[in-house]
Design an enzyme around this catalytic site. Structure first.
Site, short mmCIF file in Angstrom:
data_model
loop_
_atom_site.label_atom_id
_atom_site.label_comp_id
_atom_site.label_asym_id
_atom_site.label_seq_id
_atom_site.Cartn_x
_atom_site.Cartn_y
_atom_site.Cartn_z
N ASP A 133 -25.27 -27.96 12.04
CA ASP A 133 -24.65 -29.12 11.72
C ASP A 133 -25.13 -30.47 12.44
O ASP A 133 -25.44 -30.18 13.97
CB ASP A 133 -23.21 -29.08 11.96
CG ASP A 133 -22.34 -29.82 10.72
OD1 ASP A 133 -22.46 -30.83 10.50
OD2 ASP A 133 -21.65 -28.99 10.16
N ASP A 240 -24.06 -34.66 8.66
CA ASP A 240 -23.01 -34.97 8.76
C ASP A 240 -22.93 -36.53 8.35
O ASP A 240 -23.49 -37.47 8.87
CB ASP A 240 -22.11 -35.12 10.03
CG ASP A 240 -20.55 -35.18 9.82
OD1 ASP A 240 -19.83 -34.31 9.27
OD2 ASP A 240 -20.24 -36.28 10.34
N GLU A 298 -25.01 -34.78 3.91
CA GLU A 298 -23.56 -35.02 3.42
C GLU A 298 -23.44 -36.60 3.17
O GLU A 298 -23.45 -37.27 4.14
CB GLU A 298 -22.34 -34.63 4.37
CG GLU A 298 -20.98 -34.65 3.92
CD GLU A 298 -20.01 -34.88 5.01
OE1 GLU A 298 -18.86 -34.30 4.58
OE2 GLU A 298 -20.13 -35.43 5.93
N HIS A 372 -15.42 -26.78 4.62
CA HIS A 372 -14.34 -26.95 5.60
C HIS A 372 -13.43 -28.19 5.46
O HIS A 372 -12.40 -28.27 6.08
CB HIS A 372 -15.02 -26.81 7.02
CG HIS A 372 -15.82 -28.16 7.47
ND1 HIS A 372 -16.97 -28.31 6.58
CD2 HIS A 372 -15.55 -29.22 8.15
CE1 HIS A 372 -17.40 -29.52 7.22
NE2 HIS A 372 -16.67 -29.93 7.92
N ASP A 373 -13.76 -29.29 4.73
CA ASP A 373 -12.82 -30.21 4.23
C ASP A 373 -12.33 -30.10 3.06
O ASP A 373 -11.72 -31.14 2.76
CB ASP A 373 -13.92 -31.53 4.15
CG ASP A 373 -14.64 -31.69 5.49
OD1 ASP A 373 -14.05 -31.74 6.55
OD2 ASP A 373 -15.70 -32.30 5.56
#
Ligand code: NOJ
Length: 599
Positions: A133, A240, A298, A372-373
């Protein structure tokens, strides 16, 4: 089906010397580019691990890197090709590691750099690749760059977005923020620093100040750090909120609805005029395309047009992006994610179709229900009742994996793990949920409504510990888990799933193998049939003479598929079915089949 084809596919790109020690120093690593064929990520399936919740090796109740390494053979059994590791960097953990204070070290909670080297080596030995990440829109406020930047005379002052109060306002008073943007985790997106009398921008928490990518020194520092990780052996980056790195530098006020305490940070904070330039520069400076590294950005608030541009291979920016459109559809018009609304199937189908069409000739899609969100897919888009959980988890997977793009599986999705749906605020740990609860009560929203929204949408639904077995704490830890384990681990767990040929896990194994053995799954042209049907999701994929039909009942009610609106099924072979042996067009609730049509 077995998972062997995926292993042979993966092993051709890992060319490690037989005598190479698993924990070798990075300067002895084999040339990573040579081991990655061009475009390898198009036929890959990525598995995301949220380290905090995956496997705890030392009994402190928090997952860690040695725990992950101990479970790599589970991923091999599933058949995935890539592990995406959510952040393990040094961090004050305000946002569970998405607030980084040292990009080149591992947080002691998760282990050491040596543990990470061993994980990378363990992946490569097994033919798995590892993607880190990359969180570079912002750092932690405890990162040395930001600590230095707090001093107005420091050369690093311009590395972040420092601004004076709005003209005519007393600094530090309500409404004096430089613009009206709200932060993603509630409150204004600006924090007042009393010492210097200025504000800094944080699109997330005040402990996550935004880096100023307009400053070339910032960009070069990020690229140097990325090169360091590539040299350490990683195979790519999940980036991210990467479309936030270019903002409208005038920082204009955003639209503000009646009764809303702050304006929207969109469109000004994202997809700015230099996005393509920054991404292309990063690609060039780090050698992302040259070394065939996987890159997925993302990109909240990005359109098909933006995604098509940044994933156009001719531009050397990114391989693919995570769109947010399909996970923003169950929201009341004009509302926030907490304003719940029903999602009619045709709306969801049409949205995914629009991305398939938009990126059919240029660019590439990523495919996901979960991360995870997001709340758990089977609870959100499926039916997590005892009666329908298994079939709906399988059918959702079938539909997603048969779209064109690279599928992402989030830990536990392959078991059909469900939302935790906590009913008291005391159980929640996520900063977004806890802050929303407090802010909503101040705004006078009914407490029951707030708790209901959290039970449906909180990110903690995705973050309850991985359910390995039916023992105490689901085999996740021997200590007290940082977030409660879902009590349904007694029946929903990896040990049970791996032993059951009819499990959700077995279905994921088959889907992954299908991708590895059938080029039409990877490259076939996509077409959506019956777009307005309220229960059926019907897709064809065509590559040369190969044609697949996906026939899926995405509802908890039986349905008869209209034969006159489907391609002829005479002689078609069923490649995968939720209800093996079932024939005919009367589909049970959540029944789905993948047919290979006869030429
Ligand atoms: C997106 C990440 O997925 C999320 O978990 C995080 O809170 C924000 N970006 C801020 O880094």
């Amino acid at each position: 089906m077995t998972s062997s084809p995926s292993r042979s596919l993966a092993s051709d790109h890992v060319d490690q010397a037989p005598d190479q020690a698993p924990d070798q120093a990075p300067d002895q690593a084999p040339d990573p580019a040579a081991n990655r064929p061009a475009d390898w990520w198009r036929s890959a399936v990525v598995y995301q691990i949220y380290p905090r919740s995956f496997c705890d090796s030392n009994g402190d109740g928090i997952g860690d890197i040695p725990g992950i390494t101990s479970r790599l053979d589970y991923l091999i059994d599933l058949g995935v090709d890539v592990l995406w590791l959510s952040p393990v960097y040094r961090s004050p953990m305000d946002d569970n590691g998405y607030d980084i204070s040292d990009y080149q070290d591992v947080d002691p909670l998760f282990g050491t750099l040596e543990d990470l080297d061993a994980l990378i080596a363990g992946c490569h030995e097994r033919g798995l690749r590892l993607v880190m990440d990359l969180v570079v829109n912002h750092t932690s406020d405890e990162h040395p760059w930001f600590v230095e930047s707090r001093d107005p005379s420091s050369p690093k002052r311009d590395w972040y977005w420092w601004r004076p109060a709005r003209p005519g306002h007393e600094p530090g008073t309500p409404g004096a923020e430089p613009n009206n943007w709200g932060a993603a985790f509630s409150g204004p997106a600006w924090h007042f620093d009393e010492t210097s009398g200025e504000y800094y921008l944080h699109l997330f928490s005040p402990k996550q100040p935004d880096l100023n990518w307009e400053n070339p020194e910032v960009r070069q520092a990020v690229y140097a750090m990325m090169r360091w990780w590539v040299d350490r052996g990683v195979d790519g980056f999940r980036m991210d909120v990467i479309n936030f790195i270019s903002k409208d530098v005038t920082l204009p006020d955003g639209p503000q609805g009646p009764g809303q305490p702050h304006g929207s940070a969109f469109p000004g904070s994202a997809n700015g005029p230099r996005l393509d330039e920054f991404l292309a520069e990063m690609n060039r400076e780090v050698g992302l395309s040259d070394q065939h590294l996987l890159t997925v950005g993302e990109m909240p608030g990005s359109t098909i047009e933006v995604a098509r541009r940044v994933t156009d291979p001719a531009r050397d920016e990114l391989n693919m992006v995570f769109t947010f459109e399909h996970v923003d559809l169950d929201v009341a018009p004009g509302g926030l994610k907490w304003d719940l609304a029903d999602l009619p199937l045709p709306v969801l189908k049409r949205n995914l179709e629009s991305w398939q069409v938009g990126l059919a000739d240029v660019g590439w899609n990523s495919l996901y229900w979960n991360n995870h969100d997001q709340p758990r897919a089977v609870s959100r888009f499926g039916d997590d009742s005892d009666e329908h959980r298994v079939h709906s988890a399988k059918t959702l997977a079938t539909v997603l994996h048969l779209h064109r793009g690279t599928p992402y599986v989030y830990q536990g999705e392959e078991l059909g793990m469900t939302n935790a749906g906590f009913d008291e605020i005391g159980h929640y740990r996520d900063i977004e949920s806890v802050n929303y609860h407090a802010a909503a009560l101040v705004l006078g929203i009914d407490p029951e409504t707030v708790l209901r929204s959290l039970a449906v949408k909180s990110r903690d639904n995705a973050r309850t510990p991985m359910q390995w077995d039916d023992t105490a704490y689901g085999g996740f830890t021997t200590g007290e888990p940082w977030l409660p384990v879902n009590p349904n681990h007694k029946t929903i767990n990896a040990v049970a799933a791996q032993a059951d040929p009819r499990s959700v896990f077995a279905h994921y194994q088959s889907l992954i193998e299908l991708r590895h053995t059938h080029p039409v799954v990877v490259d076939g042209r996509f077409e959506l049939l019956l777009p307005d049907h309220e229960q059926l999701w019907v897709i064809t994929r065509t590559l040369g003479r190969d044609r697949l039909l996906v026939l899926a009942n995405c509802s908890s009610y039986a349905v008869a598929a209209p034969s006159d609106e489907l391609p002829p099924l005479d002689g078609a072979e069923v490649l995968l079915a939720t209800h093996p042996g079932s024939t005919g067009l009367d589909l049970a609730p959540w029944e789905s089949r993948i047919y290979a049509l006869k030429n």
